[in-house]
Design a protein around this motif. Sequence first.
Motif, PDB file in Angstrom:
ATOM      1  N   THR A   4       0.876  -1.300  -0.053  1.00 34.46           N
ATOM      2  CA  THR A   4      -0.090   0.062  -0.027  1.00 34.46           C
ATOM      3  C   THR A   4       0.784   1.384   0.103  1.00 34.46           C
ATOM      4  OG1 THR A   4      -1.801  -1.027   1.209  1.00 34.46           O
ATOM      5  CG2 THR A   4      -1.846   1.513   1.365  1.00 34.46           C
ATOM      6  N   ALA A   5       1.901   1.193   0.708  1.00 35.50           N
ATOM      7  CA  ALA A   5       2.944   2.249   0.820  1.00 35.50           C
ATOM      8  C   ALA A   5       3.667   2.643  -0.490  1.00 35.50           C
ATOM      9  CB  ALA A   5       4.011   2.098   1.863  1.00 35.50           C
ATOM     10  N   ILE A   6       3.813   1.543  -1.246  1.00 35.64           N
ATOM     11  CA  ILE A   6       4.469   1.617  -2.545  1.00 35.64           C
ATOM     12  C   ILE A   6       3.612   2.186  -3.587  1.00 35.64           C
ATOM     13  CG2 ILE A   6       5.466   0.408  -4.561  1.00 35.64           C
ATOM     14  CD1 ILE A   6       6.735  -1.504  -2.447  1.00 35.64           C
ATOM     15  N   VAL A   7       2.162   1.760  -3.689  1.00 34.39           N
ATOM     16  CA  VAL A   7       1.330   2.330  -4.923  1.00 34.39           C
ATOM     17  C   VAL A   7       0.681   3.426  -4.448  1.00 34.39           C
ATOM     18  CG1 VAL A   7       1.052  -0.084  -5.431  1.00 34.39           C
ATOM     19  CG2 VAL A   7      -0.681   0.841  -3.791  1.00 34.39           C
ATOM     20  N   PHE A   8       0.458   3.919  -3.236  1.00 34.52           N
ATOM     21  CA  PHE A   8      -0.088   5.135  -2.887  1.00 34.52           C
ATOM     22  C   PHE A   8       0.674   6.091  -1.767  1.00 34.52           C
ATOM     23  CE2 PHE A   8      -3.218   7.774  -0.836  1.00 34.52           C
ATOM     24  CZ  PHE A   8      -4.230   8.087  -1.866  1.00 34.52           C
ATOM     25  N   ASN A   9       0.905   7.085  -2.493  1.00 34.21           N
ATOM     26  CA  ASN A   9       1.651   8.319  -1.746  1.00 34.21           C
ATOM     27  C   ASN A   9       1.021   9.590  -1.289  1.00 34.21           C
ATOM     28  OD1 ASN A   9       3.685  10.078  -0.923  1.00 34.21           O
ATOM     29  ND2 ASN A   9       4.999   9.729  -2.584  1.00 34.21           N
ATOM     30  N   PRO A  10       0.571   9.445  -0.038  1.00 35.19           N
ATOM     31  CA  PRO A  10      -0.312  10.518   0.601  1.00 35.19           C
ATOM     32  C   PRO A  10       0.234  12.074   0.259  1.00 35.19           C
ATOM     33  CG  PRO A  10      -0.225   8.617   2.020  1.00 35.19           C
ATOM     34  CD  PRO A  10       0.997   8.395   0.983  1.00 35.19           C
TER      35      PRO A  10
ATOM     36  N   TYR B  54      -3.559   9.131   7.539  1.00 37.53           N
ATOM     37  CA  TYR B  54      -4.155   8.812   8.732  1.00 37.53           C
ATOM     38  C   TYR B  54      -5.412   7.566   8.335  1.00 37.53           C
ATOM     39  CZ  TYR B  54      -7.161   8.732  13.091  1.00 37.53           C
ATOM     40  OH  TYR B  54      -8.192   8.420  14.042  1.00 37.53           O
ATOM     41  N   VAL B  55      -6.236   8.123   7.566  1.00 36.69           N
ATOM     42  CA  VAL B  55      -7.386   7.458   7.162  1.00 36.69           C
ATOM     43  C   VAL B  55      -6.851   6.082   6.167  1.00 36.69           C
ATOM     44  CG1 VAL B  55      -9.356   7.170   5.595  1.00 36.69           C
ATOM     45  CG2 VAL B  55      -8.743   9.407   6.870  1.00 36.69           C
TER      46      VAL B  55
ATOM     47  N   ILE C 267      -7.901   2.084   7.485  1.00 37.67           N
ATOM     48  CA  ILE C 267      -8.687   1.009   6.653  1.00 37.67           C
ATOM     49  C   ILE C 267      -7.678   0.034   6.074  1.00 37.67           C
ATOM     50  CG2 ILE C 267     -10.187   2.943   5.734  1.00 37.67           C
ATOM     51  CD1 ILE C 267      -8.695   3.006   3.150  1.00 37.67           C
ATOM     52  N   THR C 268      -6.522   0.224   6.063  1.00 37.28           N
ATOM     53  CA  THR C 268      -5.480  -1.034   5.542  1.00 37.28           C
ATOM     54  C   THR C 268      -5.385  -1.949   6.757  1.00 37.28           C
ATOM     55  OG1 THR C 268      -4.088   0.683   4.379  1.00 37.28           O
ATOM     56  CG2 THR C 268      -3.317  -1.269   4.889  1.00 37.28           C
ATOM     57  N   VAL C 269      -5.355  -1.366   8.026  1.00 34.34           N
ATOM     58  CA  VAL C 269      -5.447  -2.456   8.999  1.00 34.34           C
ATOM     59  C   VAL C 269      -6.691  -3.352   9.003  1.00 34.34           C
ATOM     60  CG1 VAL C 269      -6.261  -2.683  11.554  1.00 34.34           C
ATOM     61  CG2 VAL C 269      -4.435  -1.059  10.810  1.00 34.34           C
ATOM     62  N   VAL C 270      -7.979  -2.833   8.381  1.00 38.46           N
ATOM     63  CA  VAL C 270      -9.046  -3.699   8.399  1.00 38.46           C
ATOM     64  C   VAL C 270      -8.968  -4.363   7.230  1.00 38.46           C
ATOM     65  CG1 VAL C 270     -11.423  -3.676   7.823  1.00 38.46           C
ATOM     66  CG2 VAL C 270     -10.391  -1.995   9.399  1.00 38.46           C
TER      67      VAL C 270
END
Length: 446
Positions: free
Chosen positions: A334-340, A369-370, A374-377
Motif C-alpha cells: 500500500t505504501a508503494i502504490v499510494f503516496n499521500p 491517517y485514514v 482502513i489498511t488495518v481492516v
Amino acid sequence: MASAAEQLARNLNFSTFSKAKALQQRIWFTLGALLVYRLGTFIPVPGIDPDAFAATFEQSQQGIIGMFNMFSGGAVQRMAIFALNLIPYITASIVVQVIATASPRLEAMKKEGEAGRRKMNQYTRYLAVVFCAVQAYGIAIGLEASQGVVLHPGWMFRFTTVITLVGGTMFLMWLGEQITSRGVGNGISLIIFAGIVANLPTTLVQTMELSRTGALPAAAGIFILVLAIVVIAGIVFFERAQRRLLIQYPKRQVGNKMFQGDTSHLPLKLNTSGVIPVIFGSSLLLLPATIASFAAQGNAPVWLQTVTAMLGRGQPLYLTLFAVFIIFFSFFYTAIVFNPQETADNLKRSGGFIPGVRPGERTAAHIDYVLTRITVVGALYLTVVALIPEIIHNQLAVSQFIGGTSLLIMVTVTLDTVSQIQSHLIAQQYEGLVKKSRLGGGGKRR
C-alpha cells in the motif's frame, strides 16, 4: 449526480462489445497465451520416470508440495518444464522492492519514470534467475534422492534440470509481460489464476469421491460448500469497499462569469494491495519449504526434516508466518502504490481541499491517517480469508481448491479482469460519442 463514466458504464451492452474489435483481439491474445501456458504444464523435464515420480508425489501432495502444485496448475505433479511457475520471479520482486525502500539509489531510480521502471524490472529478472537456479538445483538433488525417479543420476541430469526449469520460468515471465501489454488483465496474476482454475474439475471430483466413500462426512461437505460461498461473497464485498474522502473545489471566475464550486471524492480502497500480499506470503513460504520437502525425502539431516514438518500446510508455524507476511505486505505494498504526500500536492495544485483540513502537509497527514486505519481492516480481512479455510483444510484433509488463498486469487483476478474489460468498453463508447459530436458540430457549421 452520476459521473460521465458511470453513465457510460450503465449503457454498456453486447452491441458495444461486438464493435470493440481491439478489445476482442486483446481477449483472443490472452486466451491464446494462457493455452500455451497450459500446454507447457504437460511437457515433462527430461531424464525422469513419470510413473516413479507420480508415486513419490502421491506421498507428499497433501503438504506444502500440494499447494505448490495448485499454483503451478498441476505442473509439479507431472514435473513439467513450468514446475517452478512464477514463484521465483515473485520472490525476486519482493526482495527488490524491499531493498528499494532502504537504498537511495534504487529509490531514485523508481522516480525516473519509464526508464527507471525498466531498470528495476531488469534487476528483478536477474535476481529471479538466481532464485530459480538455486531452487531448480535443489529439486534436482531431491529427485535424485528419490528411489527410481531419475533414469541417469549425475551432473548432466542436474544441469539439464536447472536449464529446463530456469528456461520455463523465464518464458512464463515473458509470457506474463506480453499478456499485460497486449492482452487484458495482469499477466502474472492471470497465469496463476489459470493454474488454479485448471485444477478445479479434478479437485471437485476428488471431493465428491471423498463424500461417496465416506471419508468426508456429508455434513462436512455441505459446510465446506457454504463456507466457500460465504468466503466468495466476503471477498467481493471487501474488494469493492471504499472510503471516500470529500474533496471540495472553490468558486472560480472565468471572464465575467462566476462558476459554482464543485465537489468530488477521493476513493481509498479498503484493500489497496489486492491479492499481492497473499501471493507474496505464499511465495516466501513455498521457496524454502519446497527445497526442504524434496531434500527431506532422501538422507536429509534431522533439523531439515523438522523444519519441513513445521512448515507443513496447516501447522502453527506455517499459519503464523503466513499471517505475518500478509499483514506486512498489506502495509508495504500500500505504501508503494499510494503516496499521500503526492496526492496532497496534486490536490493543492488543482485547488481542491478536504473540508476542515488545511492543504499541504495537513492534508497528507490526514490521508495517511485514514489510509492506515482502513489498511488495518484490509490486512485483517486478507488474513482471515487466507487462514480460516487453511485451518479447516488441515482438520478435514479436503482438496486444495477450498483454500482461502485459491479463492481469493480467483475472485480478485476475475474482478480486476472484468474491470479492465469494462474500462476498454467505456473508452470505446466514449470515442464513439466524441466522433458523433464532431460530426454533428461540423454539420451545423456547414
